[in-house]
Design an enzyme around this catalytic site. Structure first.
Site, PDB file in Angstrom:
ATOM      1  N   SER A  29     -61.006  -7.012 -10.772  1.00 44.36           N
ATOM      2  CA  SER A  29     -62.214  -6.552 -11.048  1.00 44.36           C
ATOM      3  C   SER A  29     -63.197  -7.504 -11.303  1.00 44.36           C
ATOM      4  O   SER A  29     -62.702  -8.706 -11.647  1.00 44.36           O
ATOM      5  CB  SER A  29     -62.030  -5.671 -12.352  1.00 44.36           C
ATOM      6  OG  SER A  29     -63.370  -4.945 -12.603  1.00 44.36           O
ATOM      7  N   GLU A  82     -64.282   3.642 -15.600  1.00 50.93           N
ATOM      8  CA  GLU A  82     -65.543   3.436 -15.107  1.00 50.93           C
ATOM      9  C   GLU A  82     -66.351   4.289 -14.470  1.00 50.93           C
ATOM     10  O   GLU A  82     -67.385   4.427 -14.587  1.00 50.93           O
ATOM     11  CB  GLU A  82     -65.468   2.178 -13.854  1.00 50.93           C
ATOM     12  CG  GLU A  82     -66.596   1.636 -13.086  1.00 50.93           C
ATOM     13  CD  GLU A  82     -66.076   0.749 -11.799  1.00 50.93           C
ATOM     14  OE1 GLU A  82     -66.461   1.337 -10.647  1.00 50.93           O
ATOM     15  OE2 GLU A  82     -65.491  -0.091 -12.192  1.00 50.93           O
ATOM     16  N   HIS A 117     -58.433   1.831 -14.674  1.00 52.90           N
ATOM     17  CA  HIS A 117     -59.760   1.254 -15.321  1.00 52.90           C
ATOM     18  C   HIS A 117     -60.934   1.630 -14.424  1.00 52.90           C
ATOM     19  O   HIS A 117     -62.010   2.088 -14.704  1.00 52.90           O
ATOM     20  CB  HIS A 117     -59.336  -0.349 -14.876  1.00 52.90           C
ATOM     21  CG  HIS A 117     -60.787  -1.392 -14.812  1.00 52.90           C
ATOM     22  ND1 HIS A 117     -61.497  -1.142 -13.492  1.00 52.90           N
ATOM     23  CD2 HIS A 117     -61.173  -2.185 -15.542  1.00 52.90           C
ATOM     24  CE1 HIS A 117     -62.447  -2.048 -13.701  1.00 52.90           C
ATOM     25  NE2 HIS A 117     -62.409  -2.682 -14.770  1.00 52.90           N
ATOM     26  N   ASN A 118     -60.617   2.068 -13.211  1.00 52.69           N
ATOM     27  CA  ASN A 118     -61.751   2.454 -12.394  1.00 52.69           C
ATOM     28  C   ASN A 118     -61.975   4.010 -12.657  1.00 52.69           C
ATOM     29  O   ASN A 118     -63.271   4.380 -12.700  1.00 52.69           O
ATOM     30  CB  ASN A 118     -61.222   2.234 -10.837  1.00 52.69           C
ATOM     31  CG  ASN A 118     -61.529   0.954 -10.178  1.00 52.69           C
ATOM     32  OD1 ASN A 118     -61.491   0.202 -11.093  1.00 52.69           O
ATOM     33  ND2 ASN A 118     -61.707   1.039  -9.164  1.00 52.69           N
ATOM     34  N   LYS A 151     -55.167  -0.791 -13.053  1.00 51.43           N
ATOM     35  CA  LYS A 151     -56.792  -0.936 -11.988  1.00 51.43           C
ATOM     36  C   LYS A 151     -56.990   0.308 -11.973  1.00 51.43           C
ATOM     37  O   LYS A 151     -58.250   0.684 -11.939  1.00 51.43           O
ATOM     38  CB  LYS A 151     -56.585  -1.879 -10.997  1.00 51.43           C
ATOM     39  CG  LYS A 151     -57.555  -2.062 -10.217  1.00 51.43           C
ATOM     40  CD  LYS A 151     -58.836  -2.700 -10.886  1.00 51.43           C
ATOM     41  CE  LYS A 151     -59.960  -2.881  -9.991  1.00 51.43           C
ATOM     42  NZ  LYS A 151     -60.399  -2.254  -9.088  1.00 51.43           N
TER      43      LYS A 151
END
Length: 303
Positions: A122, A181, A177-178, A174
């Site tokens: 990222s 987001e 994480h997205n 990840k």
């Protein structure tokens, strides 16, 4: 230390630049050879005209880092590279791959004695200057071997990178994480939309965003970016209201369902991406017609 990078697009190219700034030797290959040569002229990396050429230029134990689009392109590159690799070589997948694909690939790669590392990366276009957040999965040996690379790419040697666990865990973290987001972006978008709708207050959205950046509990890098573009243009009239989705938000929502863990914000934010792409248009037409049917309410015709 020396490694090969396959894929020198916006992310891979800037990662190569950051590694070269740390005096790490890089052999680069990109589908467009001119891109590789331009980057070589700029950074001093070595040029490989193919994956075969790149692996041949590396001495065992090799490190090959794939920075390619997730899916078939990455899968094909792994299939091409694997027969050329030797025992104790390391293959890193830096794409936004689905974690279950990473687990499957790791099992296959490791049967040949090659180590597989899945790396969630990222940082976007700002990673070159600010460093990248790196979420890696794999065995201890492989991660220890590539630690100098992680330290060079991260914002600081001791910050911004983490060995999350076994193969698959890096891309899993990840993915989540997205998903987060997506939820954060949706919340900001809704909040600023609410403020813009009050014409009687004539709220300066750029000023609000700038003020919130200092001391507010909702301050973040996303807010910093929003403050920058709102200072230039608050109307955004030239933009089409279309928001793409990379697929990771979908995977996060599906994972939440499969595990039975409530994740309504991330799931709804993903659905709003679909809505912006026009995928809710037919459903909205159905709603209008049903409302007309039971209540005689007027409908709007296109054109």
């Amino acid at each position: 230390m020396k490694l090969g990078i396959v894929g020198l697009g916006r992310m891979g190219g800037n990662m190569a630049r950051r590694l070269r700034r740390a005096d790490i030797e890089v052999i680069g290959h990109n589908r467009t050879l001119a891109t590789t040569r331009e980057l070589a002229d700029e950074t001093g990396l070595e040029v490989a005209e193919s994956i075969v050429d790149l692996i041949a230029q590396l001495e065992s134990p090799r490190v090959v880092w794939l920075m390619l689009p997730a899916g078939k392109i990455t899968e094909d590159a792994i299939e091409q590279a694997l027969p050329l690799l030797d025992k104790d070589d390391i293959l890193i997948d830096g794409a936004n791959s689905w974690f279950k694909d990473s687990m499957r690939r790791a099992e296959k790669v490791q049967t040949q004695g090659v180590h597989y590392v899945d790396a969630g990366v990222s940082g976007g276009v700002w990673g070159l200057e600010n460093g990248y957040a790196l979420m890696v999965g794999g065995d201890d040996y492989a991660v220890q071997r590539i630690t100098p690379l992680l330290k060079a790419l991260a914002p600081a040697p001791d910050k911004g990178w983490l060995h999350c666990g076994p193969a698959g865990s890096g891309h899993y973290v990840k993915m989540v994480h997205n998903g987060i987001e997506y939820g954060m972006m949706q919340a900001y978008a809704e909040g600023f939309s609410l403020m813009k709708s009050r014409d009687d207050f004539a709220i300066d959205l750029g000023a609000v965003a700038e003020m919130w950046r200092h001391g507010s509990v909702v301050r973040s890098w996303l807010l910093d970016l929003s403050a920058d573009f709102l200072a230039e243009d608050q109307e955004l009239d030239d933009l089409e209201p279309f928001v793409a989705d990379s697929g990771e938000g979908r995977w996060t929502a599906i994972e939440a369902v499969e595990q039975g863990v409530p994740a309504p914000v991330m799931s709804l934010a993903t659905m709003m991406r679909f809505s912006s792409q026009g995928k809710g248009d037919y459903g909205n037409k159905m709603l209008a017609m049903m409302r007309k049917g039971f209540g005689g309410h007027a409908i709007k015709k296109e054109g």
